[in-house]
Design a protein around this motif. Sequence first.
Motif, PDB file in Angstrom:
ATOM      1  N   UNK A  72       0.830  -1.204   0.000  1.00  0.00           N
ATOM      2  CA  UNK A  72       0.000   0.000   0.000  1.00  0.00           C
ATOM      3  C   UNK A  72       0.855   1.240   0.000  1.00  0.00           C
ATOM      4  N   UNK A  73       0.269   2.301  -0.520  1.00  0.00           N
ATOM      5  CA  UNK A  73       0.891   3.614  -0.505  1.00  0.00           C
ATOM      6  C   UNK A  73      -0.096   4.546   0.177  1.00  0.00           C
ATOM      7  N   UNK A  74       0.177   4.847   1.442  1.00  0.00           N
ATOM      8  CA  UNK A  74      -0.771   5.657   2.208  1.00  0.00           C
ATOM      9  C   UNK A  74      -0.979   7.033   1.598  1.00  0.00           C
ATOM     10  N   UNK A  75       0.088   7.617   1.082  1.00  0.00           N
ATOM     11  CA  UNK A  75      -0.005   8.966   0.526  1.00  0.00           C
ATOM     12  C   UNK A  75      -0.932   9.014  -0.679  1.00  0.00           C
ATOM     13  N   UNK A  76      -0.981   7.906  -1.416  1.00  0.00           N
ATOM     14  CA  UNK A  76      -1.810   7.858  -2.617  1.00  0.00           C
ATOM     15  C   UNK A  76      -3.136   7.154  -2.372  1.00  0.00           C
ATOM     16  N   UNK A  77      -3.341   6.688  -1.149  1.00  0.00           N
ATOM     17  CA  UNK A  77      -4.563   5.915  -0.845  1.00  0.00           C
ATOM     18  C   UNK A  77      -4.750   4.784  -1.841  1.00  0.00           C
TER      19      UNK A  77
END
Length: 119
Positions: A72-77
């Motif tokens: 996952x990439x939290x910044x990009x949701x």
Amino acid sequence: QVHVVESGGGLVQAGGSLRLSCAASGRPFRGYGLGWFRQAPGKEREFVGSISWAGGSTYYAASVKGRFTISKDNAKNTVYLQMNSLKPEDSAVYLCAAGDYGFSRWDYWGQGTQVTVSS
């Protein structure tokens, strides 16, 4: 309310790799996670794997463990499904769903993206 959209499907030869993306919008809730599923023609929907949004814990179906990786990439949701060593039997519509990771309750579904693995 959570909205998810899958992308990245396509045609790949057996043994190849493909990465799917699931972009999520909306407010994450307690226990929130994202799951990947797949459904081939004439078959029931099958769980592929899931990831906890808060801690990043992952869980995989036995059929894909060791070949598929969820990140996952939290910044990009956005959640990714990296698929390696693909087999023809991996061909299916792949769907992303958001819901409760701990209870494996998936309430918000995307439209799916087609993955075809040629032999």
